[in-house]
Design an enzyme around this catalytic site. Structure first.
Site, PDB file in Angstrom:
ATOM      1  N   GLU A 249      39.098  28.726 -27.129  1.00 44.24           N
ATOM      2  CA  GLU A 249      37.749  28.147 -27.001  1.00 44.24           C
ATOM      3  C   GLU A 249      37.213  27.795 -28.403  1.00 44.24           C
ATOM      4  O   GLU A 249      37.036  26.630 -28.741  1.00 44.24           O
ATOM      5  CB  GLU A 249      36.807  29.135 -26.290  1.00 44.24           C
ATOM      6  CG  GLU A 249      37.104  29.285 -24.807  1.00 44.24           C
ATOM      7  CD  GLU A 249      36.194  30.290 -24.095  1.00 44.24           C
ATOM      8  OE1 GLU A 249      35.671  31.217 -24.721  1.00 44.24           O
ATOM      9  OE2 GLU A 249      36.024  30.131 -22.861  1.00 44.24           O
TER      10      GLU A 249
ATOM     11  N   GLU B 133      43.977  31.086 -20.966  1.00 45.02           N
ATOM     12  CA  GLU B 133      42.974  32.120 -20.682  1.00 45.02           C
ATOM     13  C   GLU B 133      43.335  32.860 -19.400  1.00 45.02           C
ATOM     14  O   GLU B 133      43.031  34.029 -19.237  1.00 45.02           O
ATOM     15  CB  GLU B 133      41.583  31.514 -20.530  1.00 45.02           C
ATOM     16  CG  GLU B 133      40.540  32.594 -20.223  1.00 45.02           C
ATOM     17  CD  GLU B 133      39.184  32.052 -19.821  1.00 45.02           C
ATOM     18  OE1 GLU B 133      39.146  31.018 -19.131  1.00 45.02           O
ATOM     19  OE2 GLU B 133      38.198  32.671 -20.211  1.00 45.02           O
ATOM     20  N   GLU B 134      44.004  32.136 -18.484  1.00 44.08           N
ATOM     21  CA  GLU B 134      44.274  32.725 -17.164  1.00 44.08           C
ATOM     22  C   GLU B 134      45.514  33.597 -17.138  1.00 44.08           C
ATOM     23  O   GLU B 134      45.830  34.182 -16.100  1.00 44.08           O
ATOM     24  CB  GLU B 134      44.421  31.614 -16.104  1.00 44.08           C
ATOM     25  CG  GLU B 134      43.240  30.675 -15.997  1.00 44.08           C
ATOM     26  CD  GLU B 134      41.917  31.394 -15.736  1.00 44.08           C
ATOM     27  OE1 GLU B 134      40.874  30.758 -15.924  1.00 44.08           O
ATOM     28  OE2 GLU B 134      41.921  32.589 -15.374  1.00 44.08           O
TER      29      GLU B 134
ATOM     30  N   LEU C  43      39.911  25.680 -17.369  1.00 41.87           N
ATOM     31  CA  LEU C  43      38.653  25.218 -16.788  1.00 41.87           C
ATOM     32  C   LEU C  43      37.521  26.103 -17.296  1.00 41.87           C
ATOM     33  O   LEU C  43      37.156  27.114 -16.696  1.00 41.87           O
ATOM     34  CB  LEU C  43      38.708  25.235 -15.264  1.00 41.87           C
ATOM     35  CG  LEU C  43      37.893  24.132 -14.592  1.00 41.87           C
ATOM     36  CD1 LEU C  43      38.341  22.742 -15.036  1.00 41.87           C
ATOM     37  CD2 LEU C  43      38.009  24.207 -13.071  1.00 41.87           C
ATOM     38  N   ASP C  44      36.973  25.696 -18.454  1.00 40.87           N
ATOM     39  CA  ASP C  44      35.932  26.518 -19.088  1.00 40.87           C
ATOM     40  C   ASP C  44      34.583  26.251 -18.424  1.00 40.87           C
ATOM     41  O   ASP C  44      34.289  25.129 -18.026  1.00 40.87           O
ATOM     42  CB  ASP C  44      35.864  26.152 -20.569  1.00 40.87           C
ATOM     43  CG  ASP C  44      34.771  26.922 -21.256  1.00 40.87           C
ATOM     44  OD1 ASP C  44      34.959  28.122 -21.501  1.00 40.87           O
ATOM     45  OD2 ASP C  44      33.701  26.337 -21.506  1.00 40.87           O
TER      46      ASP C  44
ATOM     47  N   ASP D 155      42.195  26.707 -22.397  1.00 37.09           N
ATOM     48  CA  ASP D 155      41.327  27.270 -21.362  1.00 37.09           C
ATOM     49  C   ASP D 155      41.301  26.191 -20.292  1.00 37.09           C
ATOM     50  O   ASP D 155      40.687  25.149 -20.487  1.00 37.09           O
ATOM     51  CB  ASP D 155      39.926  27.546 -21.930  1.00 37.09           C
ATOM     52  CG  ASP D 155      39.016  28.177 -20.878  1.00 37.09           C
ATOM     53  OD1 ASP D 155      37.900  28.584 -21.240  1.00 37.09           O
ATOM     54  OD2 ASP D 155      39.421  28.230 -19.697  1.00 37.09           O
TER      55      ASP D 155
ATOM     56  N   ASP E 209      40.033  27.146 -11.160  1.00 37.70           N
ATOM     57  CA  ASP E 209      40.635  27.645 -12.409  1.00 37.70           C
ATOM     58  C   ASP E 209      42.145  27.756 -12.242  1.00 37.70           C
ATOM     59  O   ASP E 209      42.937  27.342 -13.083  1.00 37.70           O
ATOM     60  CB  ASP E 209      40.107  29.055 -12.711  1.00 37.70           C
ATOM     61  CG  ASP E 209      38.812  28.994 -13.515  1.00 37.70           C
ATOM     62  OD1 ASP E 209      38.236  30.060 -13.760  1.00 37.70           O
ATOM     63  OD2 ASP E 209      38.404  27.885 -13.878  1.00 37.70           O
TER      64      ASP E 209
ATOM     65  N   ASP F  22      37.316  38.266 -16.074  1.00 45.02           N
ATOM     66  CA  ASP F  22      36.362  37.378 -15.389  1.00 45.02           C
ATOM     67  C   ASP F  22      36.881  37.031 -13.992  1.00 45.02           C
ATOM     68  O   ASP F  22      38.088  36.854 -13.808  1.00 45.02           O
ATOM     69  CB  ASP F  22      36.226  36.052 -16.170  1.00 45.02           C
ATOM     70  CG  ASP F  22      35.560  36.291 -17.526  1.00 45.02           C
ATOM     71  OD1 ASP F  22      34.896  37.342 -17.656  1.00 45.02           O
ATOM     72  OD2 ASP F  22      35.734  35.458 -18.423  1.00 45.02           O
TER      73      ASP F  22
HETATM   74  P1  P6P Z   1      26.853  33.420 -20.920  1.00 50.20           P
HETATM   75  C1  P6P Z   1      31.783  30.239 -19.612  1.00 50.20           C
HETATM   76  O1  P6P Z   1      32.068  31.402 -18.868  1.00 50.20           O
HETATM   77  C2  P6P Z   1      31.818  30.614 -21.095  1.00 50.20           C
HETATM   78  O2  P6P Z   1      33.070  31.125 -21.432  1.00 50.20           O
HETATM   79  C3  P6P Z   1      31.462  29.411 -21.949  1.00 50.20           C
HETATM   80  O3  P6P Z   1      31.866  28.206 -21.400  1.00 50.20           O
HETATM   81  C4  P6P Z   1      29.959  29.497 -22.058  1.00 50.20           C
HETATM   82  O4  P6P Z   1      29.458  28.922 -23.249  1.00 50.20           O
HETATM   83  C5  P6P Z   1      29.702  31.002 -22.024  1.00 50.20           C
HETATM   84  O5  P6P Z   1      30.811  31.599 -21.354  1.00 50.20           O
HETATM   85  C6  P6P Z   1      28.429  31.350 -21.284  1.00 50.20           C
HETATM   86  O6  P6P Z   1      28.243  32.748 -21.412  1.00 50.20           O
HETATM   87  O7  P6P Z   1      26.982  34.864 -21.368  1.00 50.20           O
HETATM   88  O8  P6P Z   1      25.734  32.687 -21.656  1.00 50.20           O
HETATM   89  O9  P6P Z   1      26.782  33.215 -19.454  1.00 50.20           O
END
Ligand code: P6P
Length: 331
Positions: free
Chosen positions: A274, A92-93, A117-118, A115, A69, A63
């Site tokens: 997550e 995650e990073e 900064l989710d 994670d 992040d 990503d």
């Molecule tokens: P999509 C953010 O990147 C994440 O990891 C989660 O926080 C979030 O629920 C999901 O991905 C969103 O994914 O495919 O719906 O954009």
């Protein structure tokens, strides 16, 4: 007016719940609280500083990584390294786990997964993002550095988990396996103060949370369940920030789904930092969390730090209803 109970005071008071508690877990939770305050300060002014935009870097799972992040990741690592309360970190990073050298002669018995900064894709549009963390007791020999096996434990082995939601207010929600409590940051005193005691998720709710854009890519049983939610006139709420989406469901009831798609045949969300921590919290609040293969999330074997998983999490009655749809309509 109720007396203010700070996060520190609450953690120490609850430490007495743990026989032979050495205070390390207490110290860890406090370190995470400090890191959250630091990250919160930068998240709140991200629009003013040149920390928006993509840091032209990519994380372990490919990503694009936002500067915030990286900042959040660095702050969490710093705060967790300085006190010597943990012997290792998986983020995650970072592709690999990070052994933390002992501070003084302290041999910590905990490792932390997070994670930092989710939901970071929302940073540039000022939508809530969150930090997710989980804490395990190490399994490897205490005299040496942490090992990969310390991080590849099932979610059910976690001793604590929590999240920080940087939203209209900044909230830290955590559990140590004895219920779930929420603390709101009071910026005037720089303290997280107890604001949501003994959080319990409603048995069902009026919300379902799924990326409807993938509807045609879901398996038929998931499409049938989503149609069912729509037929019940439930409200679709999906922010694209897992912490925010699940936070609403924790408080108001509902179900969050991220099923498998052709692009993500094993699900998109990461199990270790997550799905597992959020599942621990939701279960402790009386909810359920299963994969779309109907396994309890916390019982899923962990074989890779960045392993992905499908998830259906939220109100117990609604997760069980989804389960019955899968059993009935799965081809
Ligand atoms: P999509 C953010 O990147 C994440 O990891 C989660 O926080 C979030 O629920 C999901 O991905 C969103 O994914 O495919 O719906 O954009």
């Amino acid at each position: 007016m109720n007396r203010i109970v700070t996060l520190d005071e609450f953690i120490i008071k609850r430490q007495k719940d743990f026989p032979f508690a050495s205070g390390e877990l207490t110290g860890l939770l406090r370190d995470i609280g400090v890191a959250a305050k630091i990250v919160n300060r930068e998240v709140n002014k991200a629009g003013l500083l040149n920390i928006l935009g993509v840091a032209d870097a990519h994380n372990a799972t490919g990503d694009e990584v936002q500067k915030l992040d990286l900042y959040a990741n660095d702050k969490l690592i710093d705060c967790l390294s300085n006190s010597g309360e943990c012997c290792g970190i998986a983020s995650e990073e970072n592709e690999d786990f990070i052994p933390i050298p002992p501070v003084g002669n302290k041999q910590s018995k905990y490792v932390v997964v997070f994670d930092p900064l989710d939901g970071s894709s929302n940073i540039n549009v000022n939508v809530s993002v969150g930090t997710i963390f989980g804490i395990y007791r190490r399994k490897s020999e205490a005299s040496g550095p942490c090992q990969l096996e310390d991080f590849l434990q099932k979610g059910a082995e976690m001793v604590a988990a929590g999240y920080v939601l940087y939203g209209t207010s900044t909230l830290l929600v955590y559990t140590t396996g004895r219920g779930v409590n929420g603390f709101t940051l009071d910026p005037t005193i720089g303290e997280f103060c107890l604001s949501h005691k003994d959080i319990r998720i409603p048995a069902r709710g009026n919300y379902y949370s799924v990326n409807q854009g993938y509807y045609l890519k879901f398996d038929v049983e998931m499409r049938r369940f989503i149609d069912h939610c729509s037929d019940l006139n439930l409200r679709l709420r999906y922010i694209g920030s897992m912490v925010s989406d699940i936070h609403r469901i924790l408080f108001q009831g509902g179900i969050f789904l991220y099923p498998n798609t052709r692009k993500y045949p094993f699900g998109k969300l990461r199990l270790v930092y997550e799905c597992n921590p959020l599942s621990f919290i939701v279960e402790q609040a009386g909810g359920h969390a299963i994969t779309c293969e109907l396994d309890r999330v916390l019982d899923v074997p962990v074989s890779d730090l960045h392993q992905r998983a499908t998830i259906a999490i939220g109100s117990p009655d609604m997760v069980e209803e989804m389960k019955s749809f899968v059993q009935r309509y799965r081809i």
